[in-house]
Write an enzyme that holds these catalytic residues in place. Structure first.
Site, PDB file in Angstrom:
ATOM      1  N   ARG A 141       0.860  -1.012   0.247  1.00  0.00           N
ATOM      2  CA  ARG A 141      -0.068   0.484   0.228  1.00  0.00           C
ATOM      3  C   ARG A 141       0.889   1.000   0.337  1.00  0.00           C
ATOM      4  NH1 ARG A 141      -4.514   2.906   4.269  1.00  0.00           N
ATOM      5  NH2 ARG A 141      -5.697   3.273   2.649  1.00  0.00           N
ATOM      6  N   SER A 142       2.006   1.243  -0.363  1.00  0.00           N
ATOM      7  CA  SER A 142       2.952   2.181   0.832  1.00  0.00           C
ATOM      8  C   SER A 142       2.977   2.842  -0.615  1.00  0.00           C
ATOM      9  CB  SER A 142       4.317   1.648   1.338  1.00  0.00           C
ATOM     10  OG  SER A 142       5.430   2.949   0.764  1.00  0.00           O
ATOM     11  N   PRO A 143       3.126   4.029  -1.635  1.00  0.00           N
ATOM     12  CA  PRO A 143       3.571   4.847  -2.454  1.00  0.00           C
ATOM     13  C   PRO A 143       5.163   5.114  -2.950  1.00  0.00           C
ATOM     14  CG  PRO A 143       2.666   6.520  -1.212  1.00  0.00           C
ATOM     15  CD  PRO A 143       2.534   4.993  -0.731  1.00  0.00           C
ATOM     16  N   TYR A 144       5.145   4.929  -1.538  1.00  0.00           N
ATOM     17  CA  TYR A 144       7.037   5.009  -1.494  1.00  0.00           C
ATOM     18  C   TYR A 144       7.414   3.819  -2.054  1.00  0.00           C
ATOM     19  CZ  TYR A 144       6.697   9.931   0.157  1.00  0.00           C
ATOM     20  OH  TYR A 144       5.639  11.226   0.316  1.00  0.00           O
ATOM     21  N   SER A 145       7.189   2.676  -1.006  1.00  0.00           N
ATOM     22  CA  SER A 145       7.530   1.117  -1.136  1.00  0.00           C
ATOM     23  C   SER A 145       7.719   1.236  -2.549  1.00  0.00           C
ATOM     24  CB  SER A 145       6.751  -0.032  -0.757  1.00  0.00           C
ATOM     25  OG  SER A 145       7.202  -0.066   0.561  1.00  0.00           O
TER      26      SER A 145
END
Length: 216
Positions: free
Chosen positions: A12-16
């Site tokens: 769910r993490s955009p930065y991931s």
């Protein structure tokens, strides 16, 4: 000697997601093994997190991740549907979470197979690059998995037959993530030292070069 680094990652993490192109490039350019270890998003790991966070937090993440994607020329759109079932008005997180449980367990299955980085790269693009209307419909995930050398139906069947096995892998990842000294994602960990954020890969490479990292 091949060095090894863990990458704690949330679907769910955009930065991931935004960290993946540079991570793949690092793995291609340097003699390093990246062990991608999926964890559940903070909305699941820390109940009530978004209700306690500053209300500007989520708005800033949307703004900042979008401009990072623009600067890095990475195709980007927030997933439809959201991998977390959450009322963004009340910030209530539903008890039943079919999307993120499936995605994270699939990541754990790929981790068990020793190929979590290419699998996660393929699946994450379907979620985040905006190329499909709804990532959870049709054969989008199956085709992406196949491109990475996986049989999605077989993975789903294995998880259905023994979900606890994959939950144990995820729990182990979350314990190691917490022990690393950080709670956010993406977090890279090299020799017990955490590097948090998609913008810390250059610093990570610098540290590993000090420990003998060589170009391929």
């Amino acid at each position: 000697m091949t060095l090894s680094v863990d990458l704690f990652f949330s679907f769910r993490s955009p930065y991931s997601y935004l960290a993946l192109p540079k991570t793949m490039q690092m793995a291609a350019d340097y003699d390093v093994t990246v062990n991608l270890r999926p964890v559940y998003p903070i909305a699941v790991r820390i109940p009530g997190f978004f209700k306690r966070a500053n209300p500007q937090f989520a708005r800033y993440v949307v703004l900042d991740s979008s401009r990072v994607a623009q600067r890095e020329n990475i195709p980007f759109r927030f997933p439809r549907p959201d991998p977390i079932v959450q009322d963004m008005t009340t910030l209530d997180v539903a008890e039943h979470q079919p999307y993120i449980h499936r995605l994270t367990r699939l990541g754990a299955a790929a981790q068990a197979d020793g190929r979590s980085l290419p699998f996660t790269r393929a699946i994450s693009r379907v979620l985040w690059d905006g190329s499909v209307a709804s990532w959870n419909e049709g054969d989008h995930l199956a085709r992406a998995a196949a491109e990475a050398g996986f049989d999605l139906a077989a993975m789903d069947a294995a998880i259905t037959a023994d979900p606890d096995r994959y939950e144990q892998i995820i729990a182990g990842n979350e314990q190691a993530h917490a022990a690393s000294g950080h709670w956010g994602v993406p977090t890279f960990v090299f020799e017990n030292e955490p590097f948090f954020g998609q913008d810390r890969i250059d610093l990570l490479i610098w540290r590993m070069e000090g420990k003998g990292l060589k170009r391929r």
